[in-house]
Design a protein around this motif. Structure first.
Motif, PDB file in Angstrom:
ATOM      1  N   SER A  21       1.179 -39.618  10.226  1.00 40.33           N
ATOM      2  CA  SER A  21       2.582 -40.042  10.251  1.00 40.33           C
ATOM      3  C   SER A  21       3.036 -40.374  11.663  1.00 40.33           C
ATOM      4  N   ARG A  78     -10.761 -30.798   0.480  1.00 39.17           N
ATOM      5  CA  ARG A  78      -9.881 -29.949  -0.315  1.00 39.17           C
ATOM      6  C   ARG A  78     -10.169 -30.123  -1.812  1.00 39.17           C
ATOM      7  N   TYR A 106      -7.686 -37.870   7.675  1.00 36.26           N
ATOM      8  CA  TYR A 106      -6.898 -37.518   6.487  1.00 36.26           C
ATOM      9  C   TYR A 106      -7.719 -37.678   5.214  1.00 36.26           C
ATOM     10  N   GLN A 164      -6.159 -27.111   2.728  1.00 35.41           N
ATOM     11  CA  GLN A 164      -4.761 -27.519   2.617  1.00 35.41           C
ATOM     12  C   GLN A 164      -4.099 -27.576   3.990  1.00 35.41           C
ATOM     13  N   ALA A 165      -4.399 -26.592   4.842  1.00 35.71           N
ATOM     14  CA  ALA A 165      -3.854 -26.611   6.207  1.00 35.71           C
ATOM     15  C   ALA A 165      -4.387 -27.812   6.984  1.00 35.71           C
ATOM     16  N   VAL A 199      -5.328 -30.688   5.656  1.00 38.67           N
ATOM     17  CA  VAL A 199      -4.675 -31.879   5.103  1.00 38.67           C
ATOM     18  C   VAL A 199      -3.273 -32.044   5.682  1.00 38.67           C
ATOM     19  N   ASP A 200      -2.524 -30.945   5.786  1.00 42.99           N
ATOM     20  CA  ASP A 200      -1.169 -31.023   6.350  1.00 42.99           C
ATOM     21  C   ASP A 200      -1.211 -31.473   7.804  1.00 42.99           C
ATOM     22  N   SER A 201      -2.172 -30.944   8.565  1.00 39.39           N
ATOM     23  CA  SER A 201      -2.287 -31.352   9.968  1.00 39.39           C
ATOM     24  C   SER A 201      -2.663 -32.823  10.088  1.00 39.39           C
ATOM     25  N   ARG A 215      -2.084 -35.145   7.880  1.00 41.11           N
ATOM     26  CA  ARG A 215      -0.958 -35.953   7.431  1.00 41.11           C
ATOM     27  C   ARG A 215       0.083 -36.106   8.542  1.00 41.11           C
ATOM     28  N   ARG A 216       0.360 -35.035   9.264  1.00 39.93           N
ATOM     29  CA  ARG A 216       1.318 -35.130  10.376  1.00 39.93           C
ATOM     30  C   ARG A 216       0.793 -36.049  11.465  1.00 39.93           C
TER      31      ARG A 216
END
Length: 264
Positions: free
Chosen positions: A169, A216, A209, A158-159, A161-163, A165-166
């Motif tokens: 973006s 995940r 990503y 999850q961490a 995926v968040d990285s 995604r940022r």
């Protein structure tokens, strides 16, 4: 005297079964097929291999849980009390481990990867009970370990995926800003080079990503799965095998030893 020592003890029975490991097919194919099934250290994470199964079935935690289990359905006596023929209060943890390991045996066939698991004891019903309990407790322990590992991987995924995604973006924002300020540009110009750089960064961010999301989801699937550690290939037969006494061999050795002692 030798003949008496051979015939007086109770005849022992062997509750034997043959089991096969259930490895992760994806990891096994990546690590090299059958070599991974024989305990290849290149496998990532917890994998059900033949040597892992032999170690799992003889773990101290598994043996102690089995030792403290009822010797039969509805019985107040525990398995270790029947094995050592002592009350529970007189049995130390070390004696419990030694007593359980004395009645258990495992063997791995390197050619097929099959694991032979056997329990030997004068009480055939108790031997069957121990074999069934060890297999059940060992399988549950494997599932708990697998789920714990998958839970940690899910949190780490999850961490990731968040990285990712940022990062994606940020690259998309760069692309949007570039398209706003450079609607038309000549080939081989600085703007064209910048656009190629942005496209490469965008492709890398999208791939990262996608991989993070896949990892995940795989961890979530492993956390929710009920993957068994082993499958029973040859179950315990209805009538247990009698362990041979080997009386002739023992009597011959005793006779030879007696002649040597008498000669001395």
């Amino acid at each position: 005297a030798a003949l008496a020592l051979i015939l007086i003890p109770k005849r022992e029975y062997k509750a034997q079964m043959v089991v096969a490991a259930v490895p992760n097919a994806k990891s096994a194919s990546l690590a090299g097929g059958i070599s991974s099934l024989l305990g290849n250290a290149t496998l990532g994470g917890v994998q059900s291999t033949p040597y892992f199964i032999t170690r799992l079935l003889l773990l101290r935690g598994v043996l102690r849980e089995v030792a403290l289990s009822p010797a039969a359905e509805g019985s107040k006596a525990t398995i270790i009390e029947r094995v050592l023929e002592q009350p529970r209060a007189d049995i130390s943890p070390e004696e419990m481990d030694v007593g359980m390991r004395e009645v258990l045996s495992t063997d791995v066939d390197k050619q097929t990867g099959l694991v032979t698991f056997a329990v030997t004891h004068p009480d055939s019903a108790l031997a069957r009970r121990i074999a069934q309990r060890v297999l059940a407790v060992g399988g549950r322990t494997f599932v708990e370990v697998l789920r714990s590992q998958a839970s940690d991987q899910r949190e780490a995924g999850q961490a990731q995926v968040d990285s990712a995604r940022r990062q994606l973006s940020a690259v998309e924002a760069r692309l949007q800003a570039f398209q706003t300020t450079h609607r038309v540009y000549a080939p081989y110009s600085p703007a064209a080079v910048e656009r190629q750089r942005i496209d490469r960064d965008l492709a890398s961010a999208q791939a990262a990503y996608s991989d993070a999301v896949t990892d995940r989801q795989t961890a979530i699937a492993r956390e929710l799965a009920e993957m068994p550690a082993v499958v029973v290939v040859d179950p315990i037969p209805p009538e247990l095998t009698k362990v041979p006494r080997q009386a002739v061999l023992k009597l011959t050795l005793a006779a030879v030893l007696g002649v040597l002692v008498a000669g001395l």
